[in-house]
Write a protein that holds these residues in place. Structure first.
Motif, short mmCIF file in Angstrom:
data_model
loop_
_atom_site.label_atom_id
_atom_site.label_comp_id
_atom_site.label_asym_id
_atom_site.label_seq_id
_atom_site.Cartn_x
_atom_site.Cartn_y
_atom_site.Cartn_z
N UNK A 49 0.82 -1.20 0.00
CA UNK A 49 0.00 0.00 0.00
C UNK A 49 0.86 1.26 0.00
N UNK A 50 0.45 2.24 -0.78
CA UNK A 50 1.24 3.48 -0.90
C UNK A 50 1.26 4.24 0.43
N UNK A 51 0.11 4.25 1.12
CA UNK A 51 0.07 4.91 2.42
C UNK A 51 1.07 4.30 3.39
N UNK A 52 1.19 2.97 3.35
CA UNK A 52 2.15 2.31 4.23
C UNK A 52 3.58 2.68 3.86
N UNK A 97 4.48 5.49 2.66
CA UNK A 97 4.71 6.85 3.17
C UNK A 97 4.89 6.84 4.69
N UNK A 98 4.18 5.93 5.34
CA UNK A 98 4.36 5.79 6.79
C UNK A 98 5.81 5.39 7.11
N UNK A 99 6.32 4.46 6.32
CA UNK A 99 7.72 4.04 6.52
C UNK A 99 8.68 5.20 6.23
N UNK A 100 8.34 6.00 5.21
CA UNK A 100 9.15 7.21 4.94
C UNK A 100 9.14 8.13 6.16
N UNK A 101 7.93 8.36 6.66
CA UNK A 101 7.74 9.33 7.73
C UNK A 101 8.57 8.99 8.97
N UNK A 102 8.67 7.70 9.28
CA UNK A 102 9.39 7.32 10.48
C UNK A 102 10.83 6.90 10.15
N UNK A 153 12.29 4.78 8.05
CA UNK A 153 12.64 3.36 7.98
C UNK A 153 13.83 3.16 7.05
N UNK A 210 9.75 -5.63 6.70
CA UNK A 210 8.54 -5.39 7.46
C UNK A 210 7.36 -4.96 6.61
N UNK A 211 7.66 -4.51 5.38
CA UNK A 211 6.55 -4.07 4.53
C UNK A 211 6.48 -4.88 3.24
N UNK A 271 3.85 -8.07 2.35
CA UNK A 271 2.88 -7.76 1.29
C UNK A 271 3.03 -8.72 0.12
#
Lengths: 261, 245
Positions: free
Chosen positions: A148-151, A153-158, A160, A168-169, A173
């Motif tokens: 998922x693209x949102x996921x 971006x979440x990994x970007x945000x923190x 990773x 982990x992603x 998936x």
């Protein structure tokens, strides 16, 4: 419950009917046992020839499993490299396709020459791996990209790391895709082993394919059929095992593994 | 001002301009809604704030060092293969926080959104509203100063949306939290916000900046008041005005 009985009962009923008709028809039409032996003659051959058949089956099973594991390792590793860079994928994917579409029978003599004529088993292993490799590569490549693209971006945000993102992603998936690829590759590994043995195994090979070949020459048709029956059984067992693995790994979270009720 | 958009322009590689010369500022502790038609660059604005993408010209500036951010994505964006608890743990694990602290934070975040009982459930076993709660818990677990929300309730039914609106407002009122909330719902923005920024169709710019009374004083009855209706009309007028030009 009724559905379950039908799901298992119907195929069994068909099998019993076909085998029964076969047994009857061979006798009634006086078919030569060199053309088509009766099911009972084949069953007898499985029992009387068991020691030689089992030894050959073990060779085939061993090569199939090793080829499958190699295909899995190489396929996933190659897909991981693809997932790191579109450029690498663009550069190499055509060659993976080339490897896939080139008939294995055609490259068998070459491989045999490269590994040495007295190393037929190794040649068979390499050929079976080539045959089984592509579905794993193609499915895993697709799967690693399916997160998922949102996921992402979440990994970007923190912040990773690449490794965290992969393990982990992207891997989780990709898991349903990898498992689907494994189901195809499991069957192909067996087919690859058999075809490669026909093409490259003359003389030193001792797998089930060679039993079929040899029994045909010696007019021991019942034994050839017995070997064929064992090959089918192996194929079914591989498919069943991989389906079970798929269900176990995906049952809690993936739609494909949810029972329709 | 905590955050300032200074003449920000963002173009996509395709050449489409998402934002053009956008100027606005967000103060500490505000609940700011970005309202605008679909495709007006509101989501892009959030991504720029989060640093997930960079402006072509202009700058997104923080007062001092950039604070910890939480991001709530449009469709919950949970990992389907992980339980609610594992999903909420993710940001903390990616930041390599120590285990005891993670457990505390995750417990607290799940408690805050009322999902303790579902810690071991998988996303597909939850309703849409519960999935969104889990997503909010995940954003809160990292203890953000600023919470960015991208149309979080757009896919929910009306009743669930209203309930989550109340929960979110209570959450914001109870914490020292700045929220930037993207929505295309006029009602939602008026009900929740301390300030509403109305954006034009693409390329997006802020065309109206509407200050509201303190949302802390509101309750569900607010939806029935005259002032609520007037505010909605005001926001709608600002949106419409741009359509006509």
């Amino acid at each position: 419950m009724r559905d379950r009985i039908l799901a298992y009962g119907l195929p069994i009923f068909v099998a019993v009917a076909v085998v029964g008709f076969w047994e009857w028809a061979v006798g009634a039409f006086e078919v030569s046992p060199f053309v088509l032996p009766t099911p009972s003659a084949i069953a007898t051959a499985v029992v009387t020839e068991w020691s030689s058949l089992a030894a050959s089956a073990w060779v085939t099973i061993r090569i199939t499993i090793v080829a499958f594991v190699l295909a899995l390792v190489f396929g996933v590793a190659w897909a991981v490299i693809f997932a790191q860079s579109r450029t690498i994928e663009r550069a190499l994917f055509p060659y993976a396709v080339t490897l896939q579409v080139t008939p294995v029978v055609a490259i068998a003599p070459l491989i045999l020459i490269w590994v040495g004529l007295d190393n037929a088993e190794r040649a068979v292993l390499i050929l079976a791996t080539i045959v089984a490799f592509f579905p794993i590569l193609a499915n895993t490549t697709l799967g690693l990209r399916s997160a998922d693209r949102g996921l992402h971006e979440l990994f970007d945000l923190y912040g990773a790391s690449r490794l965290q993102r992969l393990t982990r992603l992207q891997f989780p998936a990709a898991l349903p895709y990898i498992l689907a690829g494994m189901k195809i590759s499991g069957g192909l590994a067996l087919i690859g082993t058999v075809v490669a043995e026909f093409a490259a195994g003359s003389g030193t090979s001792t797998g089930l394919a060679w039993v079929i070949y040899e029994s045909g020459f010696n007019l021991r048709i019942a034994k050839a059929f017995a070997a064929l029956a064992l090959l089918s059984a192996i194929g079914i067992a591989i498919y069943a095992a991989l389906s079970l693995l798929e269900r176990q790994l995906l049952k809690r979270w993936h739609e494909s593994a949810t029972s329709v009720e | 001002m905590l955050l300032t958009f200074d003449h920000v322009t963002k173009r996509f590689p395709s050449g489409v301009e998402a934002l053009k010369d956008a100027n606005f500022a967000v103060a500490d502790g505000e609940f700011v809604s970005l309202v605008g038609p679909s495709g007006c660059g509101k989501s892009t604005a959030l991504r720029l704030i989060a640093g997930l993408t960079a402006p072509n010209t202009g700058a997104v500036k923080w007062a001092g060092t950039p604070p910890t951010l939480g991001f709530v994505f449009q469709d919950a964006a949970l990992m389907p293969w992980a339980t609610v608890e594992k999903n909420v743990r993710l940001p903390l694990e990616l930041q390599r926080m120590e285990e005891a602290k993670i457990r505390d934070r995750v417990g607290e975040a799940l408690n805050l959104v009322g999902l303790e009982a579902f810690a071991r459930s998988y996303p597909r076993e939850l309703s849409g509203g519960m999935r969104m709660r889990a997503s909010i818990a995940r954003a809160l677990a990292a203890d953000p100063k600023v919470l960015l929300m991208d149309e979080p309730f757009a896919a929910l039914d009306e009743l669930t949306r209203e309930r989550l609106n109340d929960e979110l407002r209570a959450l914001w009122a109870g914490k020292n939290l700045t929220i930037v909330f993207v929505t295309h719902s006029i009602y939602e923005s008026v009900y929740l916000s301390s300030r509403i920024l109305v954006m034009s169709p693409r390329p997006g710019r802020v065309v109206a900046d509407i200050a509201m009374d303190d949302p802390r004083a509101r309750d569900p009855e607010f939806r029935a008041t005259q002032i609520y209706g007037e505010r909605c009309r005001e926001v709608r007028a600002a949106l419409k005005m741009r359509e006509d030009t």
